[in-house]
Design an enzyme around this catalytic site. Structure first.
Site, PDB file in Angstrom:
ATOM      1  N   TRP A 131       7.515  30.077  -5.320  1.00 17.42           N
ATOM      2  CA  TRP A 131       7.959  31.412  -4.926  1.00 17.42           C
ATOM      3  C   TRP A 131       6.700  32.253  -4.741  1.00 17.42           C
ATOM      4  O   TRP A 131       5.866  32.354  -5.642  1.00 17.42           O
ATOM      5  CB  TRP A 131       8.847  31.979  -6.031  1.00 17.42           C
ATOM      6  N   ASP A 212       9.579  29.289 -15.575  1.00 15.71           N
ATOM      7  CA  ASP A 212      10.414  30.184 -14.786  1.00 15.71           C
ATOM      8  C   ASP A 212      11.810  29.560 -14.714  1.00 15.71           C
ATOM      9  O   ASP A 212      12.011  28.533 -14.075  1.00 15.71           O
ATOM     10  CB  ASP A 212       9.820  30.357 -13.386  1.00 15.71           C
ATOM     11  N   LYS A 247      21.102  35.421 -10.698  1.00 18.70           N
ATOM     12  CA  LYS A 247      21.811  34.423  -9.897  1.00 18.70           C
ATOM     13  C   LYS A 247      23.095  33.959 -10.570  1.00 18.70           C
ATOM     14  O   LYS A 247      24.169  34.014  -9.977  1.00 18.70           O
ATOM     15  CB  LYS A 247      20.897  33.217  -9.638  1.00 18.70           C
TER      16      LYS A 247
END
Length: 399
Positions: A131, A212, A247
């Site tokens: 990312w 992460d 999410k």
């Protein structure tokens, strides 16, 4: 003048793409660069369990006063339970502390600030690709970053040997940033056997894992997606986790993230918490409350918890279905073998399309994707998949 010498910054690769998509006037345009879950109608809807939790909060909430600097203790506890499992020593044992941060991004930044401010490390190793914001967060926090190879483009799988070989060059005390599951942007995750090797390697090299964990529940399941984190925990006495409810709860705008730091003992954890509080205080003072209270309400109510798990399962299964359907339709259309897409996890996929092909999709068909070839599988549905397949087939056959 003070600001007249400031140069315009380049557009963020994702946000800039979204802006270009909005300006496109074509009726049949499709955004596969978006980083949020969409249902089969192309909508990012509010989960039913979230709506019910908000009704409860509306009735029961009595104040809008500040939260504690690190958020509600029960919120942190429930986050640890999801990460480690309800029977883990890290839930209530005192060696793990959790702090509510504004989204997973905020958790990454507060964690990076803590590492820099406390001189824990000066260098962080980040996967290539990753990312894009990972690099900027590290730099803004004052850390230097190095890249380690992650994706084998030729074979569409994890470049595991090159990854370990490169990380062997890391110095003792360096930080290694890892994606717990649903690697963004490739969708490729280590196998269980590879996680064991990674965890032992980090411990032997005395490297600090920073994980992460943005997509728990979007890969194979809530418990299954935690395998990498829990394997790291078996061999490494200290590590950090940046997790997110954006999410898996659909709480994108509520900015509900958690930084969890695991220490070797309780005494050290207390000291860590005191310094994390300072990092939070100087950055945001206090965390936002609404998303945190939604998550706490849902996870503490057995009925709402069950409903959340069902809704999360539906999202996960829809993405998996789109992967299979896309692969089959591309093969039937003569675009080639895209079966590797079905082996990837989570919302994103490395499509294998090059920069020129991605540009052709946008220019000729109104289909927007990141230049790297990353597509958001959650942006595909039964209404647009045939147009997507037709466009990809055209650009593939053209070259």
């Amino acid at each position: 003048m003070f600001f007249d010498r400031i140069d315009a910054a380049p557009a963020d690769p994702i946000l800039g793409l979204n802006e270009a998509f909005k300006k496109d006037t074509r009726a049949n345009k499709t955004n596969l660069g978006v980083g949020v879950y969409q249902n089969n109608e192309g909508k990012t809807v509010i989960l039913d369990c979230v709506k019910e939790a908000e009704k409860i909060l509306l009735e029961r909430e009595e104040t809008k006063s500040y939260l504690p600097i690190t958020g509600l203790p029960e919120f942190g506890r429930m986050a640890r339970e999801l990460i480690f499992g309800k029977d883990s020593e890290f839930v209530d044992g005192g060696k793990a502390i959790s702090c509510h941060c504004p989204g997973g991004t905020g958790a990454l930044r507060i964690g990076a600030d803590f590492i820099h401010q406390q001189n824990v490390a000066s260098t962080i190793w980040i996967s290539d690709p990753t990312w894009a914001n990972h690099y900027q967060i590290a730099t803004s926090a004052g850390l230097k970053f190095e890249r380690y190879p992650y994706y084998d483009r030729a074979n569409h799988n994890l470049a595991f040997d090159r990854m370990i070989e490169t990380l062997s060059q890391a110095k003792e005390g360096d930080v290694v940033l890892l994606h717990a599951c649903c690697h963004n942007p490739t969708g490729i995750d280590p196998t269980h056997e590879q996680w064991e090797i990674i965890a032992k390697f980090l411990a032997e090299k005395k490297l600090l894992p920073f994980i992460d964990f943005a997509y728990q529940g979007f890969g194979h399941g809530i418990e299954e997606d935690a395998y990498g984190v829990r394997t790291i925990a078996k061999y490494n006495p200290e590590f950090l986790i940046a997790s997110s409810f954006s999410k898996n709860f659909g709480l994108y705008s509520e900015r509900s993230g958690v930084l969890t730091v695991v220490s070797a003992d309780v005494e050290t954890a207390v000291k860590v918490m005191s310094q994390v509080k300072i990092a939070v205080r100087t950055a945001i003072s206090n965390p936002p409350a609404h998303g945190e209270k939604i998550v706490t309400t849902v996870l503490s109510d057995p009925t709402l918890r069950a409903k959340w798990e069902d809704e999360l399962k539906s999202m996960r299964e829809r993405i998996a279905k789109m992967r299979v359907l896309l692969s089959h339709k591309l093969k039937d259309a003569g675009a080639g073998d895209f079966d590797f897409i079905t082996e990837q996890n989570g919302m994103f996929s490395f499509s294998g399309l090059d920069k020129d092909q991605i540009e052709a999709l946008k220019r000729d068909f109104g289909i927007y994707a990141v230049a790297s070839g990353r597509i958001c599988v959650a942006g595909i549905n039964t209404n647009n998949i045939d147009d997507i397949v037709k466009a990809i087939t055209a650009v593939v056959k053209k070259q």
